[in-house]
Every structure is written in C-alpha cells, then in structure tokens.
Design a protein around this motif. Structure first.
Motif, short mmCIF file in Angstrom:
data_model
loop_
_atom_site.label_atom_id
_atom_site.label_comp_id
_atom_site.label_asym_id
_atom_site.label_seq_id
_atom_site.Cartn_x
_atom_site.Cartn_y
_atom_site.Cartn_z
N ASP A 1 54.28 35.87 44.99
CA ASP A 1 55.63 35.34 45.18
C ASP A 1 56.11 34.56 43.96
O ASP A 1 57.31 34.48 43.70
N GLU A 2 55.16 33.97 43.24
CA GLU A 2 55.51 33.21 42.02
C GLU A 2 55.61 34.11 40.80
O GLU A 2 55.82 33.63 39.69
N GLY A 3 55.44 35.42 40.99
CA GLY A 3 55.63 36.37 39.89
C GLY A 3 54.37 36.79 39.16
O GLY A 3 54.45 37.49 38.14
N TYR A 4 53.20 36.42 39.66
CA TYR A 4 51.95 36.82 39.00
C TYR A 4 51.48 38.15 39.58
O TYR A 4 51.21 38.25 40.77
N GLU A 5 51.40 39.16 38.72
CA GLU A 5 50.98 40.49 39.17
C GLU A 5 49.47 40.57 39.32
O GLU A 5 48.96 41.36 40.11
N THR A 6 48.75 39.76 38.54
CA THR A 6 47.29 39.77 38.54
C THR A 6 46.78 38.37 38.85
O THR A 6 47.32 37.38 38.36
N VAL A 7 45.74 38.31 39.68
CA VAL A 7 45.09 37.04 40.00
C VAL A 7 43.64 37.15 39.52
O VAL A 7 42.95 38.12 39.83
N TYR A 8 43.20 36.15 38.77
CA TYR A 8 41.84 36.11 38.24
C TYR A 8 41.00 35.13 39.05
O TYR A 8 41.53 34.19 39.66
N THR A 9 39.70 35.35 39.04
CA THR A 9 38.77 34.37 39.57
C THR A 9 37.50 34.43 38.72
O THR A 9 37.25 35.43 38.04
N PHE A 10 36.74 33.36 38.76
CA PHE A 10 35.50 33.25 37.98
C PHE A 10 34.39 32.89 38.95
O PHE A 10 34.49 31.89 39.66
N THR A 11 33.36 33.73 39.01
CA THR A 11 32.36 33.58 40.07
C THR A 11 30.97 34.02 39.66
O THR A 11 30.82 34.81 38.73
N ARG A 12 30.00 33.52 40.40
CA ARG A 12 28.61 34.00 40.30
C ARG A 12 28.33 34.99 41.43
O ARG A 12 27.26 35.56 41.48
N GLN A 13 29.26 35.14 42.35
CA GLN A 13 29.06 35.99 43.53
C GLN A 13 30.13 37.07 43.61
O GLN A 13 31.01 37.04 44.48
N PRO A 14 30.08 38.05 42.72
CA PRO A 14 31.13 39.08 42.72
C PRO A 14 31.22 39.86 44.02
O PRO A 14 32.30 40.30 44.41
N SER A 15 30.10 40.00 44.73
CA SER A 15 30.12 40.78 45.98
C SER A 15 31.00 40.14 47.05
O SER A 15 31.45 40.83 47.96
N TYR A 16 31.27 38.85 46.94
CA TYR A 16 32.16 38.19 47.88
C TYR A 16 33.61 38.68 47.69
O TYR A 16 34.36 38.80 48.65
N PHE A 17 33.98 38.98 46.45
CA PHE A 17 35.36 39.31 46.12
C PHE A 17 35.66 40.82 46.09
O PHE A 17 36.81 41.21 46.26
N THR A 18 34.65 41.65 45.87
CA THR A 18 34.92 43.09 45.74
C THR A 18 35.52 43.74 46.99
O THR A 18 36.34 44.66 46.86
N PRO A 19 35.19 43.30 48.23
CA PRO A 19 35.83 43.95 49.39
C PRO A 19 37.36 43.81 49.42
O PRO A 19 38.04 44.57 50.11
N PHE A 20 37.89 42.86 48.67
CA PHE A 20 39.33 42.60 48.68
C PHE A 20 40.06 43.28 47.52
O PHE A 20 41.27 43.15 47.38
N GLY A 21 39.30 43.98 46.68
CA GLY A 21 39.91 44.69 45.57
C GLY A 21 39.69 44.05 44.20
O GLY A 21 40.13 44.60 43.19
N PHE A 22 39.02 42.91 44.15
CA PHE A 22 38.71 42.30 42.85
C PHE A 22 37.72 43.16 42.09
O PHE A 22 36.78 43.72 42.68
N GLN A 23 37.93 43.29 40.78
CA GLN A 23 37.06 44.07 39.92
C GLN A 23 36.50 43.18 38.82
O GLN A 23 37.23 42.36 38.25
N PRO A 24 35.20 43.35 38.49
CA PRO A 24 34.64 42.58 37.37
C PRO A 24 35.25 43.04 36.05
O PRO A 24 35.59 44.21 35.89
N LEU A 25 35.40 42.10 35.13
CA LEU A 25 35.98 42.40 33.83
C LEU A 25 35.01 42.02 32.72
O LEU A 25 34.31 41.00 32.82
#
Length: 197
Positions: free
Chosen positions: A91-115
């Motif tokens: 809604d604020e105009g950000y097309e991409t959302v980043y996160t920084f984690t040690r547990q990528p498997s928590y985020f992958t079910p939602f569509g997050f991809q490692p970079l």
C-alpha cells in the motif's frame, strides 16, 4: 483472530514483549507494528514490524521481524502478521519486501526467495552487512514481490481456530492485566482513568 495496527496504548506492551523476546529494535516506533489478537478475549497473540530504509543508495522496505507469543505458536499467527505487513508495504508503494534471517524455511512457504549478496541493491547489501555484524554471518537476505506473497491455506485454517496453549480447560481466560496490577482499587476509582489518588 485478527491483525490490526498497533495503537499508542500498545506501546508499553510491545516494549515489554520485545525485551522478553530479546529483539533488538533501535528504531522503535509503535506505529510501525501490527498486533494479532483473539477476537473474543482481545488477548494479544503476536506482533511484527516493517521498517522503511531511506538511504543515499536508495529506499527499500524490510520485514524487520515477526514474533508469536509462545502459547500461540504453530497456529498461523505469524503468517497473518506477515500478510498484514506485506500488504501495508504494498500500500505504501513497495513492490518488493526484504527480510534478513537465519531461518529461510520459515519464509519460503509465503513466496520469499533467498538472494545472493552480489545480486542485492547497494542499500540492501549494506543493511545485510549490518545485520550480519549484529546477528552472525549465517544470516541471509530474502525477498518477495508483494503481489506474489501468499499465505498457504493450512495456515489460514489454523489461524481461524487459534487458541492459546495456556488457556484453562474450562475455557476461562484470565485478563492479561487488571486495575489491581497497577495498584488501583476498582471499587474506589470513580471513573475509568482514576488512579485512586
């Protein structure tokens, strides 16, 4: 269960939970948070925050953290907190959302991809370095396009039926805090905000 924006009155509760969880939030602003609550009891189940970084190298949105209180874990609370935060970022105009984690498997079910670090925009790479300095070299960057974020149906179903693991068997729920917790005698207080003095 539902997720709403944090209000000023939630600030003390948030700060206490952040301290209990040993989360480092040097740029705390309650308005950046959302809180998951039980609809029937208004008992808080979890919270999360987005953080917008405005730097000389560019601007980006970070899913700073998502935290579920222990009695509410494994019930989809974190998924819905994350969904609300990503929607707000969009809604604020950000097309991409980043996160920084040690547990990528928590985020992958939602569509997050490692970079890979070398594929990151300069401002995001700089933030990753700072996070690694604070939390360890095993932290990775992940990203999701806000339009592609998705909560799996099983998490939605869990969220609909969520209840705290510490709820008494008779179904009674104790209030998190009462007037007595603050030294106020409700039988002597003359109105809602009376401190008894």
């Amino acid at each position: 269960m539902y997720v709403r924006d944090a209000k000023n009155r939630d600030e003390v509760w948030l700060l206490d939970r952040i301290e209990e969880a040993e989360i480092d939030d040097p740029a705390f602003r309650s308005r950046d948070y959302v809180i998951a609550l039980d609809e029937e009891t208004s008992r808080k189940a979890g919270f999360g925050r987005i953080r917008v970084h405005k730097t000389d190298e560019g601007e980006f949105c970070e899913l700073a953290f998502v935290y579920t209180l222990p009695p509410w874990r494994q019930q989809g609370v974190g998924a819905h907190v994350m969904e609300r935060l990503v929607a707000e970022a969009s809604d604020e105009g950000y097309e991409t959302v980043y996160t920084f984690t040690r547990q990528p498997s928590y985020f992958t079910p939602f569509g997050f991809q490692p970079l890979e670090t070398e594929d990151l925009p300069e401002a995001v790479a700089t933030r990753l370095e700072a996070v690694r300095d604070a939390r360890g070299e095993d932290v990775i960057a992940m990203a999701v396009r806000a339009a592609e974020f998705d909560v799996p149906e099983e998490f939605r179903e869990r969220f609909k039926q969520a209840s705290p693991a510490d709820q008494p068997e008779d179904g009674a729920v104790s209030a998190e805090e009462s007037a007595e917790d603050f030294g106020i005698d409700p039988s002597k207080a003359t109105y809602k905000y009376d401190t008894g003095n």
